[in-house]
Design an enzyme around this catalytic site. Structure first.
Site, short mmCIF file in Angstrom:
data_model
loop_
_atom_site.label_atom_id
_atom_site.label_comp_id
_atom_site.label_asym_id
_atom_site.label_seq_id
_atom_site.Cartn_x
_atom_site.Cartn_y
_atom_site.Cartn_z
N GLU A 1 0.83 -1.21 0.00
CA GLU A 1 0.00 0.00 0.00
C GLU A 1 0.86 1.26 0.00
O GLU A 1 0.54 2.25 -0.66
CB GLU A 1 -0.95 -0.03 1.20
CG GLU A 1 -2.03 -1.10 1.04
CD GLU A 1 -2.90 -1.28 2.26
OE1 GLU A 1 -4.14 -1.28 2.13
OE2 GLU A 1 -2.35 -1.42 3.38
N GLU B 1 -3.96 -9.49 4.21
CA GLU B 1 -4.81 -9.15 5.36
C GLU B 1 -5.98 -10.10 5.55
O GLU B 1 -6.43 -10.33 6.68
CB GLU B 1 -5.33 -7.71 5.20
CG GLU B 1 -4.28 -6.63 5.42
CD GLU B 1 -3.45 -6.34 4.19
OE1 GLU B 1 -2.63 -5.40 4.24
OE2 GLU B 1 -3.58 -7.06 3.17
#
Length: 697
Positions: A105, A125
């Site tokens: 990210e 995640e």
């Protein structure tokens, strides 16, 4: 130093330096932000490169800060990415080795990305019961397209950078760099130093010719595959929000999903399992860096199902194995089974033919103990009988070289007694593999009273090499897993006496999430195995009451799937468990002999008697020091006994229910006249924690 700053010509280089994987902890985030600010303020700097030191660009969030205020401290990751996007000078993320989670990210927030081949790229995640929380679901579809991004996010699995670079229309990487990544990144930064306007991933559009049809197909597929976990479907919805919404609206969907999932019991369970697996490798009195013994050759005693499966683990890891049997036909059968297993993998495309040939070339066989003398470690996998073990270990003591590790694959027997059969008890250890040994992740490492610390450290390291989850146990009958399963099985038997059927008990356990109920599990493992153990165990504990239904079943010759009949009937060639009228009549007759009037038993009672029997016995194991920590117990049950992952293991589940509530239910079970009231007295540790409002964790 969590990130360093230097200027090379007109390019500032910010290098993350937070070993082992450059986790984005509070100090690292702050250091990156400071570096960006310095570069912005320096007129001589026209471009910025962000990279990672050592073996990773960044593995994402710093796991040491999970669940602590430091994880949210400013600049948090969202704020840091906004700083990147607002920077007036081009930022180039130089990605290598590992680029996962928040690390990816962060890279997506840069203006440009260059990558080294072989980089593992992922947003994992979902494996923690979450969606990416810093724009991953919004930015990745903009650079890789809807389908590729969704597959990466929903699976959580890493993909090699060169494979992603070959995707048509991909905008994740602006350049792949062979050779020196940093030099290549600096050269690229100089090329783009004057380019304006600076490109932002958030400004790209997500396009797909059949977007809604693809998303609906994804919802149907993901929903069917993840029924116990909410995160995968939430990943689909968050990615769907990248299509047709403006960027900030999509970010809002992602953030709301992330926060909601953080508080689900499923995410709590997955995060617990994540940390538990890492904790299991730590041994309080055996520090990291303890010297280990070299294991360049392994010997296995026994070519049966267990021996062959154990040997395959080491062949897979490139370690030569010599396998011993007493008779040539047994040896031939064992090797043939191993070949069949490997050939099945080749046929399915899971193993290349040359790899299969390499592995089998590492295997040698013998009928003589004298051929084992040059092995660095030996694992005994013979019949579970102390006299048989004695004969084997006396021979091993005679032939094995000094310093060789002598391991027993016993599932219940006393490792200290086995060690005493040798003149080198410090070299003896238990390595309890689970069947099938070449598939099951769990390895119970049984530490004897005399086991040397370097032996324990060596076996733990070796377990990691063969891709096992190793959990250390002290010595007791059954160690951690099988000692607990004794109480689970006793409760299953009492439930039959009181009115349940095998199918009802199994269905309740499986609905709760167990891979298999106790009676189907018995049929798969072989009911005669448990019968043999009970004969020994209850001879030593004559006052311990248990249901004789399992013994009566074995007296009928119903040993399970291998005999075509156990608790259930089986059709040849199939594994479908068909309820048996014969078994149900046997149970009814036995119930009548005991003078018990059957009653209706709820699924809730079935599940909690089974699970809390595990919990109470585990609390005793913790008190006795057999298990180091409650999370180790959970790892044993998650990786070896099919306990539902979304519940985090028996101890995590008990914490979720609340230990006060667990104790109250146990008190109710103790009032049942047909149960074992003594067993349902809460273990002192459990009673203490419940009274103090604490949890096992």
């Amino acid at each position: 130093m969590s990130a360093s700053y230097e200027v090379r010509g007109n390019v500032a280089v910010i290098t993350l330096n937070n070993p082992p994987v450059n986790g984005l902890g509070a100090a690292t985030r702050l250091a990156i932000a400071d570096g960006l600010e310095k570069a912005q303020a320096d007129a001589a700097v026209s471009a910025i490169v962000v990279t990672g030191a050592g073996k990773a660009f960044s593995g994402g969030a710093d796991i040491k800060e999970f669940g602590t205020p430091r994880a949210l401290a400013e600049p948090n990751l969202l704020s840091l990415i906004k700083l990147e996007e607002a920077c007036s000078k081009p930022i180039v993320a130089a990605i290598h080795s590992v680029c996962m989670g928040g690390g990816l990210e962060l890279a997506l927030g840069a203006h440009y990305r260059v990558a080294a081949p072989g980089t593992n790229v992922a947003l994992p995640e979902v494996k923690l019961g979450l969606v990416p929380g810093a724009g991953g679901t919004q930015r990745l579809p903009r650079v890789l397209g809807l389908e590729t991004a969704l597959n990466i996010i929903v699976s959580g699995e890493p993909v090699k950078s060169e494979l992603l670079a070959m995707q048509p229309g991909q905008k994740l990487f602006d350049r792949m760099i062979d050779g020196d990544l940093l030099e290549g990144a600096i050269a690229f930064a100089k090329e783009v130093a004057e380019v304006r306007p600076l490109p932002l991933v958030r400004d790209l559009k997500v396009k797909h010719p059949e977007a809604q049809a693809f998303l609906q197909f994804s919802r149907n597929t993901v929903g069917a595959m993840s029924k116990n976990f909410p995160a995968p479907l939430q990943c689909v919805e968050a990615v769907a929000a990248s299509l047709g919404k403006d960027f900030e609206a999509g970010m809002k969907v992602e953030r709301e999903a992330f926060i909601a999932l953080m508080f689900t019991p499923e995410s709590k369970a997955l995060r617990h399992a994540f940390f538990a697996e890492r904790a299991a490798s730590k041994i309080s009195d055996v520090p990291d860096g303890t010297p280990v013994r070299p294991i360049n050759k392994l010997a296995v005693i026994g070519a049966g199902t267990m021996g062959g499966g154990i040997a395959m683990n080491f062949l897979n890891a490139g370690i030569p194995v010599v396998m011993l049997e007493m008779k040539q036909d047994a040896l031939d059968r064992g090797v043939a089974t191993m070949r069949k297993n490997y050939e099945g993998q080749v046929k399915k495309g899971k193993l290349k033919q040359e790899k299969y040939d390499e592995r089998m070339a590492l295997l040698s066989t013998t009928l003589s103990y004298d051929a084992l003398g040059d092995a660095d470690m030996v694992i005994e996998a013979v019949f579970e009988d102390i006299d048989v073990k004695k004969a084997v270990f006396q021979e091993l003591d005679r032939v094995m070289k000094p310093g060789a590790i002598l391991a027993s694959n016993t599932s219940t027997l006393d490792v200290n007694k086995i060690a005493a059969f040798t003149k080198r008890p410090q070299d003896v250890i238990g390595t309890h593999f689970f069947s099938p040994a070449n598939v099951m992740k769990l390895l119970e490492v049984v530490r004897g009273a005399a086991t040397a610390k370097d032996v324990l450290a060596t076996v733990m390291q070796l377990g990691k090499k063969i891709k096992k989850t190793c959990v250390v146990s002290g010595v007791c009958d059954g160690f951690i897993g099988n000692r607990m399963i004794e109480q689970y099985s006793r409760q299953a038997g009492f439930l039959l006496e009181e009115g349940a059927t095998p199918a009802q008990v199994d269905k309740a356990a499986e609905k709760f999430g167990f891979a298999m109920g106790p009676f189907r599990m018995g049929d798969l493992a072989g009911n005669d195995v448990g019968w043999y153990i009970r004969k020994r165990r209850y001879l030593e504990k004559p006052d311990l009451r248990y249901s004789k239904t399992a013994d009566l079943l074995c007296e009928m010759g119903r040993f399970g799937q291998k005999t075509g009949a156990g608790w259930y009937d089986y059709v040849p060639g199939k594994r479908d468990a068909i309820p048996s009228p014969l078994v149900e009549q046997m149970i009814a007759d036995y119930r009548k002999d005991l003078g018990i009037t059957p009653r209706k038993i709820s699924d809730d009672e079935i599940v909690h008697r089974l699970v809390f029997a595990l919990v109470n016995e585990a609390a005793r194991l913790l008190e006795e020091g057999i298990a180091q920590r409650a999370s180790d117990v959970d790892m044993v049950y998650l990786t070896g006994y099919g306990f539902p992952l979304h519940r985090g293991g028996p101890m995590c589940y008990a914490d979720t229910v609340g230990l006060y509530n667990v104790v109250q239910m146990m008190k109710r079970f103790a009032q049942n006249p047909h149960d074992d009231a003594t067993f349902w007295q809460p273990a002192p540790l459990l009673a203490k924690l419940a009274a103090e409002g604490k949890s096992f964790s």
